[in-house]
Design an enzyme around this catalytic site. Structure first.
Site, PDB file in Angstrom:
ATOM      1  N   HIS A   1       0.903  -1.172  -0.043  1.00 27.24           N
ATOM      2  CA  HIS A   1       0.056   0.018   0.119  1.00 27.24           C
ATOM      3  C   HIS A   1       0.776   1.212   0.007  1.00 27.24           C
ATOM      4  CE1 HIS A   1      -3.738  -2.226   0.299  1.00 27.24           C
ATOM      5  NE2 HIS A   1      -3.149  -2.734   1.305  1.00 27.24           N
TER       6      HIS A   1
ATOM      7  N   ARG B   1       7.234  -5.082   3.133  1.00 25.02           N
ATOM      8  CA  ARG B   1       6.181  -5.827   2.607  1.00 25.02           C
ATOM      9  C   ARG B   1       5.860  -5.648   1.109  1.00 25.02           C
ATOM     10  NH1 ARG B   1      -0.133  -4.795   4.592  1.00 25.02           N
ATOM     11  NH2 ARG B   1       0.373  -2.478   3.923  1.00 25.02           N
TER      12      ARG B   1
ATOM     13  N   GLU C   1      -5.024 -12.287   7.132  1.00 22.41           N
ATOM     14  CA  GLU C   1      -5.946 -11.100   7.130  1.00 22.41           C
ATOM     15  C   GLU C   1      -7.078 -11.338   6.458  1.00 22.41           C
ATOM     16  OE1 GLU C   1      -3.766  -7.559   5.383  1.00 22.41           O
ATOM     17  OE2 GLU C   1      -2.640  -8.935   4.039  1.00 22.41           O
TER      18      GLU C   1
ATOM     19  N   ASP D   1      -7.464  -5.476   7.228  1.00 19.84           N
ATOM     20  CA  ASP D   1      -8.138  -6.243   6.290  1.00 19.84           C
ATOM     21  C   ASP D   1      -8.962  -7.307   7.121  1.00 19.84           C
ATOM     22  OD1 ASP D   1      -7.674  -5.669   3.486  1.00 19.84           O
ATOM     23  OD2 ASP D   1      -5.772  -5.776   4.010  1.00 19.84           O
TER      24      ASP D   1
END
Ligand code: 3PY
Ligand code: MG
Length: 255
Positions: free
Chosen positions: A45, A70, A149, A175
């Site tokens: 993200h 990530r 998630e 999430d």
């Protein structure tokens, strides 16, 4: 910058990680020097392109801190590249089952556990080891964390944790709240999410692997540490910046 071995995370005090979505070298260094034990460069993200990751790992190292990356959703090709660039570990989002966890491990662990391709560049030089030494140690010294998630991942948690070479799990409570509410809310305080947390910590303990989690606020971070999460990620940098700016404006009476 030091390694971030899974064993130390299981046995040590809670480790607070600064989550960085806009990883210019200066931002990463600033977050690292604020005192976080490590940083995460977010390529899902956040805006962590590969060049930024290469710079960000160096900036974290300048502050003596290891960096995690990530990964984006589209496969694991960036995973070993990040380790080659000196990342201490990688985090794969949206891992639903043991098969996905095994595919992730295959990308980031050397044989016999996986099929990471040889070419460790800065990872090797950070380690201070010989080539053979790095080959022998890298699987232990680099972290592979699977994000839990989704509803599917909760159901498969023990199977995911049992995957050889997977070092631990990292909970994405945002999430998870969207999934557990059937798309009705994004709220880590939902009772269904909170209820899942203790079961996740217990499952990780049984597997002798660390349970990590992302925290939206310092209050949540402290709560997660108290529940037994050994790696608690806090941020992101952009929220720190926005909140600090809004507070400054409020303090001068503008908000
Ligand atoms: C989540 O909470 O879903 C995350 O992925 C943390 O960034
Ligand atoms: Mg998420």
């Amino acid at each position: 910058p030091g390694a971030l071995g899974a064993a130390a995370l299981v046995n040590g005090a809670p480790h607070f990680n600064g989550w960085v979505q806009a990883p210019s070298a200066l931002v990463v260094e600033t977050i690292a020097r604020a005192g976080f034990a490590s940083v995460t460069l977010d390529a899902q993200h956040g805006f962590a392109t590969f060049d930024r990751i290469v710079e960000g790992i160096a900036a974290a190292a300048l502050a003596g801190r290891p960096a995690l990356v990530r990964l984006p959703l589209d496969g694991f090709s960036l995973a070993a590249q990040a380790l080659d660039a000196g990342a201490a570990g990688v985090i794969a989002p949206m891992i639903d089952d043991a098969a996905m966890a095994r595919a992730f491990v295959a990308a980031v662990k050397f044989p016999p556990i996986g099929r990471r391709s040889w070419g460790p560049n800065r990872g090797l030089s950070f380690s201070g080891l010989s080539r053979d030494g790095y080959l022998a140690e890298a699987n232990r010294r680099t972290l592979a964390l699977a994000m839990i998630e989704t509803v599917e991942a909760l159901a498969a948690l023990d199977d995911i944790l049992a995957v050889e070479g997977l070092d631990g799990v990292l909970i994405g409570p945002n999430d998870l709240s969207v999934a557990l509410s059937g798309g009705a809310a994004v709220d880590p305080a939902l009772p269904a999410v909170v209820k899942a947390l203790d079961a996740i910590v217990a499952a990780a303990r049984r597997a002798k692997k660390p349970a990590a989690i992302f925290a939206n606020t310092p209050t949540l971070a402290a709560d997660y540490a108290a529940r037994g999460f050994s790696l608690v990620c806090l941020g992101p940098d952009l929220a720190f910046l926005q909140q600090g700016a809004a507070r400054a404006l409020a303090d001068v009476g503008e908000a």
